[in-house]
Motif scaffolding. Structure first.
Motif, mmCIF file in Angstrom:
data_model
loop_
_atom_site.group_PDB
_atom_site.id
_atom_site.type_symbol
_atom_site.label_atom_id
_atom_site.label_comp_id
_atom_site.label_asym_id
_atom_site.label_seq_id
_atom_site.Cartn_x
_atom_site.Cartn_y
_atom_site.Cartn_z
ATOM 1 N N ARG A 143 1.502 6.891 -6.951
ATOM 2 C CA ARG A 143 0.407 7.788 -7.322
ATOM 3 C C ARG A 143 0.773 9.239 -7.076
ATOM 4 O O ARG A 143 0.436 10.141 -7.837
ATOM 5 C CB ARG A 143 -0.849 7.398 -6.530
ATOM 6 C CG ARG A 143 -2.115 8.049 -7.062
ATOM 7 C CD ARG A 143 -3.318 7.668 -6.237
ATOM 8 N NE ARG A 143 -3.526 6.213 -6.252
ATOM 9 C CZ ARG A 143 -3.434 5.438 -5.193
ATOM 10 N NH1 ARG A 143 -3.124 5.961 -4.021
ATOM 11 N NH2 ARG A 143 -3.654 4.145 -5.286
ATOM 12 N N ARG A 144 1.466 9.515 -6.002
ATOM 13 C CA ARG A 144 1.862 10.891 -5.680
ATOM 14 C C ARG A 144 2.840 11.429 -6.711
ATOM 15 O O ARG A 144 2.740 12.577 -7.144
ATOM 16 C CB ARG A 144 2.465 10.914 -4.277
ATOM 17 C CG ARG A 144 2.763 12.308 -3.772
ATOM 18 C CD ARG A 144 3.234 12.237 -2.342
ATOM 19 N NE ARG A 144 3.513 13.563 -1.821
ATOM 20 C CZ ARG A 144 4.060 13.801 -0.637
ATOM 21 N NH1 ARG A 144 4.368 12.772 0.157
ATOM 22 N NH2 ARG A 144 4.286 15.037 -0.232
ATOM 23 N N ARG B 101 0.843 -1.219 0.000
ATOM 24 C CA ARG B 101 0.000 0.000 0.000
ATOM 25 C C ARG B 101 0.862 1.247 0.000
ATOM 26 O O ARG B 101 0.559 2.238 -0.668
ATOM 27 C CB ARG B 101 -0.922 -0.025 1.226
ATOM 28 C CG ARG B 101 -2.082 -0.991 1.084
ATOM 29 C CD ARG B 101 -3.154 -0.703 2.128
ATOM 30 N NE ARG B 101 -2.649 -0.911 3.485
ATOM 31 C CZ ARG B 101 -2.698 -2.092 4.124
ATOM 32 N NH1 ARG B 101 -3.209 -3.147 3.520
ATOM 33 N NH2 ARG B 101 -2.243 -2.195 5.346
ATOM 34 N N ARG C 292 0.899 4.288 -2.925
ATOM 35 C CA ARG C 292 0.641 5.712 -2.641
ATOM 36 C C ARG C 292 1.780 6.568 -3.137
ATOM 37 O O ARG C 292 1.581 7.669 -3.660
ATOM 38 C CB ARG C 292 0.443 5.901 -1.139
ATOM 39 C CG ARG C 292 -0.939 5.492 -0.649
ATOM 40 C CD ARG C 292 -1.241 6.121 0.711
ATOM 41 N NE ARG C 292 -0.333 5.633 1.739
ATOM 42 C CZ ARG C 292 -0.553 4.549 2.511
ATOM 43 N NH1 ARG C 292 -1.659 3.849 2.345
ATOM 44 N NH2 ARG C 292 0.313 4.185 3.434
#
Length: 655
Positions: A563-564, A556, A560
């Motif tokens: 994606r950032r 996870r 993240r």
């Protein structure tokens, strides 16, 4: 033919008043504020509304005048000719036609200027077009000054005309001037016509009313007529000619046999023959007036022969009369009314309607039904009084007591109750005070009584007891049979009971599962250590579960991070300048829309100046307690409760 009410005509304003009323109404009923900063569509609709409103008011007010004034083709011919005599038919129709033309021209002006205002490109151009449209409408109404003034004079004169009903029973008085016509109408009716001893005292038509044989009659006094050609007669005489020509009435031709009116009998007879075609098909009565000055038998023989020529055809009769002594006044009225009624009956009997009415009438005559003789019934007390009267015996005066006397003797009103049964006519007088039973559906209460009711009731009770005993026996047999079950039946019964209990438990479990679950947001998160401790207590190996949890958490976190980085790459922007490409700072927040009251200003000084101008413009309508620039309410500047009854220097005792 409709009866027109001339007294209800609306007053016709002058041209100046007409224009003032329309323009003031336009000013009061339409918006009055427009600014050059408005959209051009709003400015156009502002001025189009004013032009349309003015045109509709002109159209409505002129339409009221045209609709209320009588049309000569639609009213009774008597009134049409009377208007022609008094006001000139051509002038009257010309004035109404000019008003109708003006109304159509105003509609055309409005249509043309509205079309031009729709293409106006500025407030000034639209305003000038509106001003030109209203100016042309007002100029057109100024040209109607003569027509409006004439119609107002006609309206005032029409409202003063007597209310003559051409369809009712009428007596029409005519003759030379000063022969006693006005005196006669004052005698027989409630009219009050001026009477003087000179010619042409009456210059217009007058109407009086009286009752005869339970009907309302009208009598019309006409101005005097002189014996000359029709084209030489003036307006006063033409009113009498119009009434004689168009009204279905009984004509009373007044003849002054004393010649005190200033005209000889020869001239009066000549006038009669001259206007006779006007009442050839109408009932006629010739009134020989002023017999108090000269008796009919004292008239010269030559004059008597002339008078007889008036009745030689047998359609008229001569009735002598005197207004001073009132001799013959009632006979003249009665004779004229009877003559007119006979004429109306004969005319109706000759019409086609009479046959249809007679066919619907049936006269019934009573027929003798048998040979039995039915004599009169005279009370014995009356016969006894008659016999005593014939024999000369004294008849005792016996006064019968009335119900009023009995009431006073026995306590008065509220105490004494009138006995109405004593007047009942029954076969046996002893039945008068029997109790009258109640009747239902044509039957007395005794018709519902059965003499064998007790026996039938006892039999019904025995039957019910037998049915109850049989039912109890059946229940006892059923209960005894339940204890004698076989082995197979007992096993089946046990299975059924077990199945029922299982269904109850399953239903209870389903009921608990249907309750709302607690959301994850309300449950406190647990750490891996807590999870290992709880699972270890119950003997479960937690090593593999801990490894899976750690691996999922790392997955996870990596997602993240990816994606950032992708979002940052997309949000990079290029700015053309000296430095080339410049990446947006990661700490910069997303942009927000600026408020509308802050856009359009290059700096704070310009913004403050605009707010100052805005507040200064709002001071005017705020000081007047208005909601905004569109609030145009007119407040009561001098309220009565604050300005009346103030104490002055003088006395205050009147308060």
């Amino acid at each position: 033919m409709a009866h027109h009410n001339f007294k209800s005509l609306t007053p016709v304003p002058s041209a100046k008043d007409f224009i003032d009323v329309i323009l003031s109404k336009t000013q009061r009923k339409t918006p009055t504020v427009v600014h050059r900063g408005y959209k051009i569509s709003r400015i156009r609709s502002f001025y189009i509304r004013k032009v349309k409103f003015t045109q509709s008011n002109y159209h409505e007010r002129i339409g009221v005048i045209l609709n209320e004034f009588p049309r000569l083709e639609e009213i009774h011919p008597f009134y049409a000719d009377l208007i022609n005599v008094l006001y000139s038919r051509d002038h009257y129709k010309l004035a109404l036609g000019q008003l109708n033309t003006a109304r159509n021209l105003i509609d055309g002006i409005s249509k043309d200027y509205i079309r031009m205002i729709k293409y106006g490109d500025s407030l000034y151009r639209c305003k000038q077009l509106k001003r030109a449209a209203l100016g042309r409408m007002c100029t057109l109404m100024k040209k109607m000054k003569a027509s409006l003034g004439y119609l107002e004079q006609v309206r005032q004169h029409l409202s003063r005309l007597p209310d003559i009903d051409p369809s009712t029973r009428t007596l029409l008085i005519t003759g030379y001037p000063n022969v006693g016509k006005s005196s006669f109408i004052n005698k027989i009716s409630r009219a009050d016509v001026e009477v003087q001893n000179y010619a042409f005292t009456t210059k217009s038509l007058f109407v009086g009313h009286f009752d005869f044989h339970y009907h309302r009659w009208q009598v019309i006094d006409t101005p005097g007529i002189l014996d000359h050609p029709l084209e030489d007669r003036n307006t006063i005489e033409m009113q009498a000619i119009t009434a004689l020509a168009h009204l279905n009435a009984c004509v009373l031709f007044f003849l002054d046999i004393s010649e005190e009116c200033g005209y000889s009998i020869d001239k009066q007879v000549s006038l009669f023959h001259n206007i006779k075609p006007l009442f050839s098909n109408k009932p006629l009565v010739i009134v020989a007036n002023k017999i108090d000055l000269k008796k009919p038998e004292d008239v010269e023989p030559d004059d008597q022969k002339l008078i007889q020529t008036m009745v030689k055809d047998g359609k008229a009769k001569i009735v002598p009369m005197s207004n001073v002594s009132e001799e013959g006044v009632h006979e003249v009225k009665t004779s004229a009314c009877a003559t007119l009624l006979d004429h109306l009956v004969q005319r109706k009997s000759r019409s086609k309607k009479a046959e249809s009415i007679l066919n619907r009438l049936t006269v019934q005559r009573p027929v003798k039904r048998d040979d039995k003789v039915r004599g009169t019934s005279i009370p014995a007390s009356v016969l006894a009084r008659r016999r005593a009267k014939k024999e000369g015996k004294s008849i005792p005066n016996v006064s019968l007591k009335t119900e009023k006397d009995l009431e006073l003797e026995k306590g008065g009103p509220g105490v004494y109750n009138h006995d109405i049964r004593k007047y009942h006519l029954l076969k046996n007088s002893n039945w008068k005070y029997d109790v009258v039973p109640e009747i239902l559906d044509g039957k007395n209460i005794s018709d519902f009584i059965d003499p064998e009711i007790d026996r039938k009731l006892a039999a019904l009770e025995l039957e019910e007891e037998e049915e109850q005993r049989k039912w109890e026996q059946a229940q006892e047999a059923l209960m005894e049979g339940a204890d004698e079950l076989q082995d197979e039946e007992r096993d089946t019964l046990a299975k059924i009971k077990h199945k029922k209990s299982m269904l109850r438990q399953e239903q209870a479990l389903n009921k608990s599962m249907n309750s709302a679950r607690m959301p994850r947001s309300k449950v406190a998160p647990k750490s891996i250590q807590d999870l290992e401790r709880e699972l270890g207590d119950i003997g479960v190996d937690t090593k593999r579960a801990a490894k899976r949890s750690i691996a999922a958490a790392e997955t996870r976190r990596s997602r993240r991070a990816k994606r950032r980085r992708a979002d940052i790459a997309e949000e990079d922007m290029e700015i053309e300048g000296k430095g080339g490409k410049v990446a947006r700072s990661l700490s910069r927040a997303p942009s927000k829309k600026r408020p509308r009251n802050e856009t359009g200003f290059k700096d704070d000084a310009q913004k403050k100046k605009a707010e100052k101008i805005k507040k200064k413009a709002e001071n005017k309508w705020k000081s007047e307690a208005r909601k905004g620039e569109a609030d145009r309410r007119y407040f009561n500047l001098m309220p009565k409760h604050l300005n009346s009854g103030k104490r002055g220097i003088g006395k205050t005792d009147r308060r």
